[in-house]
Write a protein that holds these residues in place. Structure first.
Motif, PDB file in Angstrom:
ATOM      1  N   ALA A 121       0.840  -1.191   0.000  1.00  0.00           N
ATOM      2  CA  ALA A 121       0.000   0.000   0.000  1.00  0.00           C
ATOM      3  C   ALA A 121       0.878   1.245   0.000  1.00  0.00           C
ATOM      4  O   ALA A 121       2.042   1.207   0.414  1.00  0.00           O
ATOM      5  N   GLN A 122       0.290   2.356  -0.462  1.00  0.00           N
ATOM      6  CA  GLN A 122       0.989   3.628  -0.477  1.00  0.00           C
ATOM      7  C   GLN A 122       0.010   4.756  -0.175  1.00  0.00           C
ATOM      8  O   GLN A 122      -1.206   4.601  -0.299  1.00  0.00           O
ATOM      9  N   GLY A 123       0.567   5.896   0.208  1.00  0.00           N
ATOM     10  CA  GLY A 123      -0.231   7.090   0.451  1.00  0.00           C
ATOM     11  C   GLY A 123       0.651   8.309   0.308  1.00  0.00           C
ATOM     12  O   GLY A 123       1.872   8.246   0.481  1.00  0.00           O
ATOM     13  N   GLY A 124       0.034   9.454  -0.018  1.00  0.00           N
ATOM     14  CA  GLY A 124       0.827  10.660  -0.183  1.00  0.00           C
ATOM     15  C   GLY A 124      -0.026  11.873  -0.435  1.00  0.00           C
ATOM     16  O   GLY A 124      -1.257  11.846  -0.301  1.00  0.00           O
ATOM     17  N   TYR A 125       0.640  12.963  -0.816  1.00  0.00           N
ATOM     18  CA  TYR A 125      -0.047  14.233  -1.086  1.00  0.00           C
ATOM     19  C   TYR A 125       0.686  14.951  -2.212  1.00  0.00           C
ATOM     20  O   TYR A 125       1.920  14.922  -2.284  1.00  0.00           O
ATOM     21  N   ASN A 126      -0.105  15.591  -3.113  1.00  0.00           N
ATOM     22  CA  ASN A 126       0.451  16.350  -4.231  1.00  0.00           C
ATOM     23  C   ASN A 126       0.037  17.814  -4.147  1.00  0.00           C
ATOM     24  O   ASN A 126      -1.066  18.137  -3.686  1.00  0.00           O
ATOM     25  N   TRP A 127       0.928  18.687  -4.628  1.00  0.00           N
ATOM     26  CA  TRP A 127       0.614  20.100  -4.838  1.00  0.00           C
ATOM     27  C   TRP A 127       0.876  20.410  -6.298  1.00  0.00           C
ATOM     28  O   TRP A 127       1.964  20.134  -6.821  1.00  0.00           O
ATOM     29  N   ARG A 131       2.200  23.662 -14.641  1.00  0.00           N
ATOM     30  CA  ARG A 131       2.408  22.338 -15.218  1.00  0.00           C
ATOM     31  C   ARG A 131       3.194  21.422 -14.300  1.00  0.00           C
ATOM     32  O   ARG A 131       3.410  20.248 -14.623  1.00  0.00           O
ATOM     33  N   PHE A 132       3.636  21.923 -13.158  1.00  0.00           N
ATOM     34  CA  PHE A 132       4.483  21.144 -12.263  1.00  0.00           C
ATOM     35  C   PHE A 132       3.686  20.617 -11.073  1.00  0.00           C
ATOM     36  O   PHE A 132       2.774  21.269 -10.563  1.00  0.00           O
ATOM     37  N   VAL A 133       4.055  19.405 -10.657  1.00  0.00           N
ATOM     38  CA  VAL A 133       3.427  18.760  -9.502  1.00  0.00           C
ATOM     39  C   VAL A 133       4.537  18.275  -8.581  1.00  0.00           C
ATOM     40  O   VAL A 133       5.465  17.584  -9.025  1.00  0.00           O
ATOM     41  N   ILE A 134       4.461  18.660  -7.313  1.00  0.00           N
ATOM     42  CA  ILE A 134       5.409  18.180  -6.311  1.00  0.00           C
ATOM     43  C   ILE A 134       4.621  17.541  -5.178  1.00  0.00           C
ATOM     44  O   ILE A 134       3.440  17.846  -4.983  1.00  0.00           O
ATOM     45  N   GLY A 135       5.276  16.655  -4.446  1.00  0.00           N
ATOM     46  CA  GLY A 135       4.572  15.989  -3.359  1.00  0.00           C
ATOM     47  C   GLY A 135       5.462  15.020  -2.625  1.00  0.00           C
ATOM     48  O   GLY A 135       6.691  15.010  -2.793  1.00  0.00           O
ATOM     49  N   GLY A 136       4.855  14.194  -1.807  1.00  0.00           N
ATOM     50  CA  GLY A 136       5.575  13.191  -1.047  1.00  0.00           C
ATOM     51  C   GLY A 136       4.760  11.921  -0.964  1.00  0.00           C
ATOM     52  O   GLY A 136       3.528  11.953  -1.016  1.00  0.00           O
ATOM     53  N   GLU A 137       5.460  10.790  -0.840  1.00  0.00           N
ATOM     54  CA  GLU A 137       4.779   9.494  -0.780  1.00  0.00           C
ATOM     55  C   GLU A 137       5.527   8.555   0.147  1.00  0.00           C
ATOM     56  O   GLU A 137       6.756   8.581   0.228  1.00  0.00           O
ATOM     57  N   ALA A 138       4.777   7.728   0.848  1.00  0.00           N
ATOM     58  CA  ALA A 138       5.332   6.645   1.667  1.00  0.00           C
ATOM     59  C   ALA A 138       4.637   5.353   1.255  1.00  0.00           C
ATOM     60  O   ALA A 138       3.440   5.341   0.951  1.00  0.00           O
ATOM     61  N   ASP A 139       5.404   4.256   1.215  1.00  0.00           N
ATOM     62  CA  ASP A 139       4.807   2.968   0.854  1.00  0.00           C
ATOM     63  C   ASP A 139       5.439   1.857   1.671  1.00  0.00           C
ATOM     64  O   ASP A 139       6.529   1.999   2.218  1.00  0.00           O
ATOM     65  N   ARG A 181       9.653   9.199   0.400  1.00  0.00           N
ATOM     66  CA  ARG A 181      10.374   9.963  -0.615  1.00  0.00           C
ATOM     67  C   ARG A 181       9.531  11.094  -1.202  1.00  0.00           C
ATOM     68  O   ARG A 181       8.308  10.977  -1.316  1.00  0.00           O
ATOM     69  N   PRO A 182      10.164  12.179  -1.587  1.00  0.00           N
ATOM     70  CA  PRO A 182       9.476  13.226  -2.349  1.00  0.00           C
ATOM     71  C   PRO A 182       9.300  12.798  -3.801  1.00  0.00           C
ATOM     72  O   PRO A 182      10.039  11.948  -4.308  1.00  0.00           O
ATOM     73  N   ARG A 183       8.302  13.413  -4.460  1.00  0.00           N
ATOM     74  CA  ARG A 183       8.088  13.206  -5.893  1.00  0.00           C
ATOM     75  C   ARG A 183       7.986  14.577  -6.563  1.00  0.00           C
ATOM     76  O   ARG A 183       7.465  15.521  -5.981  1.00  0.00           O
ATOM     77  N   ALA A 184       8.454  14.672  -7.784  1.00  0.00           N
ATOM     78  CA  ALA A 184       8.331  15.904  -8.568  1.00  0.00           C
ATOM     79  C   ALA A 184       8.174  15.532 -10.031  1.00  0.00           C
ATOM     80  O   ALA A 184       8.874  14.638 -10.531  1.00  0.00           O
ATOM     81  N   GLY A 185       7.228  16.199 -10.707  1.00  0.00           N
ATOM     82  CA  GLY A 185       7.002  15.835 -12.096  1.00  0.00           C
ATOM     83  C   GLY A 185       6.338  16.920 -12.899  1.00  0.00           C
ATOM     84  O   GLY A 185       6.052  18.021 -12.402  1.00  0.00           O
ATOM     85  N   ILE A 186       6.080  16.607 -14.157  1.00  0.00           N
ATOM     86  CA  ILE A 186       5.414  17.490 -15.103  1.00  0.00           C
ATOM     87  C   ILE A 186       4.115  16.821 -15.528  1.00  0.00           C
ATOM     88  O   ILE A 186       4.099  15.633 -15.854  1.00  0.00           O
ATOM     89  N   TYR A 194       6.936  11.622 -13.464  1.00  0.00           N
ATOM     90  CA  TYR A 194       7.611  12.098 -12.264  1.00  0.00           C
ATOM     91  C   TYR A 194       8.882  11.308 -11.977  1.00  0.00           C
ATOM     92  O   TYR A 194       9.063  10.170 -12.409  1.00  0.00           O
ATOM     93  N   GLY A 195       9.760  11.944 -11.214  1.00  0.00           N
ATOM     94  CA  GLY A 195      10.934  11.302 -10.649  1.00  0.00           C
ATOM     95  C   GLY A 195      10.821  11.312  -9.138  1.00  0.00           C
ATOM     96  O   GLY A 195      10.086  12.133  -8.556  1.00  0.00           O
ATOM     97  N   THR A 196      11.541  10.414  -8.485  1.00  0.00           N
ATOM     98  CA  THR A 196      11.401  10.298  -7.040  1.00  0.00           C
ATOM     99  C   THR A 196      12.676   9.714  -6.441  1.00  0.00           C
ATOM    100  O   THR A 196      13.455   9.046  -7.127  1.00  0.00           O
ATOM    101  N   GLY A 197      12.888   9.927  -5.173  1.00  0.00           N
ATOM    102  CA  GLY A 197      14.045   9.366  -4.479  1.00  0.00           C
ATOM    103  C   GLY A 197      13.987   9.726  -3.008  1.00  0.00           C
ATOM    104  O   GLY A 197      13.365  10.737  -2.628  1.00  0.00           O
ATOM    105  N   GLY A 198      14.607   8.898  -2.167  1.00  0.00           N
ATOM    106  CA  GLY A 198      14.583   9.181  -0.738  1.00  0.00           C
ATOM    107  C   GLY A 198      15.061   8.010   0.093  1.00  0.00           C
ATOM    108  O   GLY A 198      15.972   7.269  -0.296  1.00  0.00           O
ATOM    109  N   LEU A 199      14.408   7.828   1.236  1.00  0.00           N
ATOM    110  CA  LEU A 199      14.772   6.806   2.205  1.00  0.00           C
ATOM    111  C   LEU A 199      14.161   5.461   1.844  1.00  0.00           C
ATOM    112  O   LEU A 199      12.994   5.377   1.461  1.00  0.00           O
TER     113      LEU A 199
END
Length: 298
Positions: A121-127, A131-139, A181-186, A194-199
């Motif tokens: 499962a995963q969950g997160g939030y986008n802003w 044209r740009f979207v940033i956010g964070g996700e945990a899974d 991890r954070p996410r950022a995309g177009i 999007y691309g992503t990276g983190g813990l």
């Protein structure tokens, strides 16, 4: 006599006048009729002009097409995913105190690369901004990635095989893993790249053995160097994906992640004891994962 002649001349003159006048009158009547017909034709075309004007007016007054609604990525979401993972678990066998003294095994590396299904499962939030979207996700993912490698015979440090049925074996399996991890995309309206990276973190089981049994029948006493441990480890992850909005609340995604949880080492003593000889094991803990999932957007 004179009166008769005069009367005849008068009658003849009247006849001549009437004969000339009649054609002239007929010609004039024809021109009048032609003019009247032309005017009638022109009059019959006049109602067509307001009809054309009405069509143009109707076109000018027709409503404009409704604008395409832009998909909004802002908000929270939760969802599930499933996929496949393949790890890299290079495991080194190092004889101690050194290969010169430990003559029965040369330094060796096995590859018990684990692979298998995973899901969670995963969950997160986008802003969304333009044209740009940033956010964070945990899974979090339950994993069946597992692998074992075995080699026989054991090769001695002089390049010859160890006599008998001895073998080297290494095993690694991942019970679960997760990321934050954070996410950022177009965005391209309903599609988000999007691309992503983190813990990254996960729980991994390791085991290995260098078994020096000389042959069959197996003797009561022979040396082996078993080792095993289970550990929760932390590292890093990087990857990317695509997400597509189905409607206001639902979207599906496909994602690739690479994670590295570092190396794990342990030194095994022989059974039965045979100092100063030992075998040092060292595992890599890396994996590529490919997942597809679905999200419910709030």
């Amino acid at each position: 006599m004179f009166n008769s002649v005069s009367g005849w001349l008068i009658v003849s003159g009247l006849a001549l006048v009437l004969g000339v006048t009649a054609p002239i009158s007929a010609s004039a009547q024809d021109k009048k009729d032609s003019s009247t017909a032309t005017n009638g034709t022109e009059g019959s075309e006049l109602p067509a002009r307001p009809a054309a004007a009405n069509i143009g007016s109707a076109r000018l007054n027709s409503p404009a097409p409704a604008p395409t609604t832009s998909y909004n990525w802002t908000g929270g979401y939760v969802g599930g995913h499933a996929g496949w993972g393949r790890g890299r678990a290079n495991t080194s066998f190092t004889p101690l105190p050194n290969a010169t003294q430990f003559i029965d095994m040369t330094p060796t590396t096995l590859r018990p690369d684990p692979s298998g299904f995973n899901g969670g499962a995963q969950g997160g939030y986008n802003w969304q901004t333009g044209r740009f979207v940033i956010g964070g996700e945990a899974d979090i993912s339950w994993s069946r990635m597992s692998g074992t490698a075995t080699v026989t015979p054991i090769i001695k440090n002089n390049g010859t095989p160890f006599p008998g049925a001895g073998f080297l074996t290494a095993h690694q399996d991942t019970k679960w893993f997760g990321t934050v991890r954070p996410r950022a995309g177009i965005r391209f309206n309903r599609m988000l790249l999007y691309g992503t990276g983190g813990l990254a973190f996960g729980h991994v089981n390791y085991s290995a053995n260098a078994d020096f049994r000389p042959g069959t029948p197996t003797p009561i006493l022979f040396f082996q160097y078993p080792a095993s441990l289970s550990k929760t480890k932390a590292g890093w992850t990087v990857g990317g994906g695509v997400e597509v909005g189905i409607n206001k609340h639902w979207s599906w995604k496909a994602e690739y992640l690479y994670y590295d949880l570092g190396n794990q080492s342990i030194t095994a003593n022989p059974i039965p004891a045979n100092p100063p000889f030992q075998v040092a094991y060292r595992w890599e803990t890396r994996a590529h994962t490919f997942n597809a999932g679905i999200n419910y957007r709030f």
